[in-house]
Design a protein around this motif. Structure first.
Motif, PDB file in Angstrom:
ATOM      1  N   LEU A   1      28.101  96.203  35.406  1.00  0.00           N
ATOM      2  CA  LEU A   1      28.230  96.318  33.957  1.00  0.00           C
ATOM      3  C   LEU A   1      28.107  94.915  33.391  1.00  0.00           C
ATOM      4  N   PHE A   2      27.309  94.782  32.335  1.00  0.00           N
ATOM      5  CA  PHE A   2      27.078  93.486  31.715  1.00  0.00           C
ATOM      6  C   PHE A   2      27.650  93.460  30.307  1.00  0.00           C
ATOM      7  N   THR A   3      27.903  92.274  29.789  1.00  0.00           N
ATOM      8  CA  THR A   3      28.187  92.115  28.373  1.00  0.00           C
ATOM      9  C   THR A   3      27.298  91.002  27.846  1.00  0.00           C
ATOM     10  N   VAL A   4      27.087  91.010  26.526  1.00  0.00           N
ATOM     11  CA  VAL A   4      26.244  89.989  25.915  1.00  0.00           C
ATOM     12  C   VAL A   4      26.660  89.837  24.457  1.00  0.00           C
ATOM     13  N   GLY A   5      26.568  88.607  23.956  1.00  0.00           N
ATOM     14  CA  GLY A   5      26.792  88.345  22.538  1.00  0.00           C
ATOM     15  C   GLY A   5      25.465  88.013  21.881  1.00  0.00           C
ATOM     16  N   HIS A   6      25.202  88.607  20.709  1.00  0.00           N
ATOM     17  CA  HIS A   6      23.897  88.319  20.094  1.00  0.00           C
ATOM     18  C   HIS A   6      23.848  86.916  19.492  1.00  0.00           C
ATOM     19  N   SER A   7      25.033  86.332  19.195  1.00  0.00           N
ATOM     20  CA  SER A   7      25.098  84.958  18.709  1.00  0.00           C
ATOM     21  C   SER A   7      24.065  84.750  17.597  1.00  0.00           C
ATOM     22  N   ASN A   8      23.351  83.624  17.635  1.00  0.00           N
ATOM     23  CA  ASN A   8      22.327  83.376  16.616  1.00  0.00           C
ATOM     24  C   ASN A   8      20.927  83.488  17.208  1.00  0.00           C
ATOM     25  N   HIS A   9      20.776  84.307  18.233  1.00  0.00           N
ATOM     26  CA  HIS A   9      19.474  84.498  18.870  1.00  0.00           C
ATOM     27  C   HIS A   9      18.448  85.063  17.890  1.00  0.00           C
ATOM     28  N   SER A  10      17.208  84.712  18.113  1.00  0.00           N
ATOM     29  CA  SER A  10      16.118  85.475  17.501  1.00  0.00           C
ATOM     30  C   SER A  10      16.032  86.794  18.252  1.00  0.00           C
ATOM     31  N   ILE A  11      15.378  87.776  17.674  1.00  0.00           N
ATOM     32  CA  ILE A  11      15.274  89.057  18.367  1.00  0.00           C
ATOM     33  C   ILE A  11      14.470  88.882  19.651  1.00  0.00           C
ATOM     34  N   GLU A  12      13.504  87.959  19.649  1.00  0.00           N
ATOM     35  CA  GLU A  12      12.684  87.739  20.841  1.00  0.00           C
ATOM     36  C   GLU A  12      13.512  87.156  21.984  1.00  0.00           C
ATOM     37  N   SER A  13      14.333  86.154  21.679  1.00  0.00           N
ATOM     38  CA  SER A  13      15.126  85.541  22.746  1.00  0.00           C
ATOM     39  C   SER A  13      16.210  86.497  23.240  1.00  0.00           C
ATOM     40  N   PHE A  14      16.730  87.318  22.335  1.00  0.00           N
ATOM     41  CA  PHE A  14      17.749  88.289  22.744  1.00  0.00           C
ATOM     42  C   PHE A  14      17.156  89.337  23.673  1.00  0.00           C
ATOM     43  N   LEU A  15      16.004  89.865  23.308  1.00  0.00           N
ATOM     44  CA  LEU A  15      15.347  90.848  24.167  1.00  0.00           C
ATOM     45  C   LEU A  15      14.974  90.236  25.514  1.00  0.00           C
ATOM     46  N   ALA A  16      14.599  88.969  25.505  1.00  0.00           N
ATOM     47  CA  ALA A  16      14.257  88.293  26.759  1.00  0.00           C
ATOM     48  C   ALA A  16      15.473  88.222  27.681  1.00  0.00           C
ATOM     49  N   LEU A  17      16.655  87.991  27.110  1.00  0.00           N
ATOM     50  CA  LEU A  17      17.879  87.982  27.917  1.00  0.00           C
ATOM     51  C   LEU A  17      18.101  89.329  28.589  1.00  0.00           C
ATOM     52  N   LEU A  18      17.942  90.393  27.809  1.00  0.00           N
ATOM     53  CA  LEU A  18      18.167  91.726  28.350  1.00  0.00           C
ATOM     54  C   LEU A  18      17.159  92.050  29.444  1.00  0.00           C
ATOM     55  N   LYS A  19      15.905  91.701  29.200  1.00  0.00           N
ATOM     56  CA  LYS A  19      14.874  92.004  30.199  1.00  0.00           C
ATOM     57  C   LYS A  19      15.055  91.162  31.455  1.00  0.00           C
ATOM     58  N   LYS A  20      15.521  89.927  31.291  1.00  0.00           N
ATOM     59  CA  LYS A  20      15.762  89.066  32.450  1.00  0.00           C
ATOM     60  C   LYS A  20      16.739  89.719  33.416  1.00  0.00           C
TER      61      LYS A  20
ATOM     62  N   ASP B   1      35.325 106.200  28.953  1.00  0.00           N
ATOM     63  CA  ASP B   1      34.712 107.281  29.733  1.00  0.00           C
ATOM     64  C   ASP B   1      33.199 107.309  29.537  1.00  0.00           C
ATOM     65  N   ARG B   2      32.753 107.067  28.319  1.00  0.00           N
ATOM     66  CA  ARG B   2      31.311 107.079  28.060  1.00  0.00           C
ATOM     67  C   ARG B   2      30.614 105.940  28.801  1.00  0.00           C
ATOM     68  N   VAL B   3      31.251 104.785  28.856  1.00  0.00           N
ATOM     69  CA  VAL B   3      30.669 103.665  29.599  1.00  0.00           C
ATOM     70  C   VAL B   3      30.617 103.989  31.089  1.00  0.00           C
ATOM     71  N   LEU B   4      31.694 104.551  31.614  1.00  0.00           N
ATOM     72  CA  LEU B   4      31.739 104.880  33.045  1.00  0.00           C
ATOM     73  C   LEU B   4      30.681 105.909  33.418  1.00  0.00           C
ATOM     74  N   LYS B   5      30.432 106.852  32.532  1.00  0.00           N
ATOM     75  CA  LYS B   5      29.368 107.825  32.790  1.00  0.00           C
ATOM     76  C   LYS B   5      28.004 107.171  32.651  1.00  0.00           C
ATOM     77  N   GLY B   6      27.881 106.293  31.677  1.00  0.00           N
ATOM     78  CA  GLY B   6      26.596 105.659  31.425  1.00  0.00           C
ATOM     79  C   GLY B   6      26.121 104.773  32.554  1.00  0.00           C
ATOM     80  N   VAL B   7      27.040 104.056  33.205  1.00  0.00           N
ATOM     81  CA  VAL B   7      26.624 103.138  34.275  1.00  0.00           C
ATOM     82  C   VAL B   7      26.113 103.878  35.504  1.00  0.00           C
TER      83      VAL B   7
ATOM     84  N   ILE C   1      23.859  98.861  31.928  1.00  0.00           N
ATOM     85  CA  ILE C   1      24.356  98.750  30.560  1.00  0.00           C
ATOM     86  C   ILE C   1      24.864  97.348  30.259  1.00  0.00           C
ATOM     87  N   ALA C   2      24.599  96.897  29.033  1.00  0.00           N
ATOM     88  CA  ALA C   2      25.223  95.686  28.507  1.00  0.00           C
ATOM     89  C   ALA C   2      26.022  96.074  27.267  1.00  0.00           C
TER      90      ALA C   2
END
Length: 221
Positions: free
Chosen positions: A6-25, A100-106, A111-112
């Motif tokens: 299970l991952f977590t992430v903060g969107h901070s001040n990312h551009s949408i491109e850099s944020f999506l790149a984090l997720l894809k990485k 419970d939804r997170v536990l089912k989702g993983v 998931i992040a």
């Protein structure tokens, strides 16, 4: 059996491109938004509808869990004198449903959990939500702004150190309170605690430090 990630992430001040790149990485396939208000005044690309559209283009599912796992619940019983209390939030039925939804989702997705703050130590996604999710068979990792990962165990070590605890090598051994604690944070009278006791107190103090406080005229949303 290997623990599910299970991952977590903060969107901070990312551009949408850099944020999506984090997720894809990190091969994220589903994003669970745990913001109580899924909008950003200064970064409109993180508004719910816009973000969902951007994620769908990358074949990443979006689910809003801010009602269940947000830090600013509607329930007035979760507040004391206008300040959100994490222990009260965690005891609600809605919060349990969100867990419970997170536990089912993983079981199906990588998931992040997403909120706004850059550092997970200053965000309820780690201090409230992951404090309870860590009790399940999950390997929790926090995606940092630079793309590196921080284990939840390491985050707990940072939190212990921040609040004046010195950890022993053996996790079962006591940890000692620092002699240099600030007077602003009341410490227990005993000076030896097990790691789990120290963590319980550190989670309480950190949660109290970052909890939402209502402004005059605000609702509980």
């Amino acid at each position: 059996m290997v623990a599910r990630e299970l991952f977590t992430v903060g969107h901070s001040n990312h551009s949408i491109e850099s944020f999506l790149a984090l997720l894809k990485k990190h091969e994220i396939t589903a994003l669970a938004d745990v913001r109580s208000h899924p909008y950003s005044r200064y970064l409109p690309h993180f508004n719910k509808a816009t973000l969902q559209q951007a994620l769908e283009k990358e074949n990443i599912y979006y689910v809003f869990l801010g009602k269940e796992l947000g830090a600013r619940p509607d329930n007035p019983a979760c507040y004391i004198e206008g300040k959100a209390v994490y222990e009260k939030i965690a005891s609600t039925t809605l919060f349990s449903e969100g867990v419970d939804r997170v536990l089912k989702g993983v079981q199906k997705h990588k998931i992040a959990l997403m909120c706004a703050e850059k550092d997970p130590l200053t965000c309820h996604r780690a201090i409230l939500v992951c404090q309870h999710l860590k009790n399940f068979d999950l390997e929790i990792k926090h995606i940092l702004k630079n793309g590196e990962l921080e284990s939840h165990h390491h985050l707990e070590e940072r939190m212990l150190a921040k609040h004046g605890f010195t950890q022993m090598t053996d996790r079962q051994q006591p940890i000692q309170l620092s002699l240099f604690d600030s007077e602003s944070s009341p410490k227990p009278s005993n000076n030896l605690l097990t790691r789990e006791e120290g963590l319980k107190k550190a989670y309480q103090w950190q949660g109290d430090e970052i909890a939402y406080v209502e402004k005059v005229g605000d609702g509980h949303e």
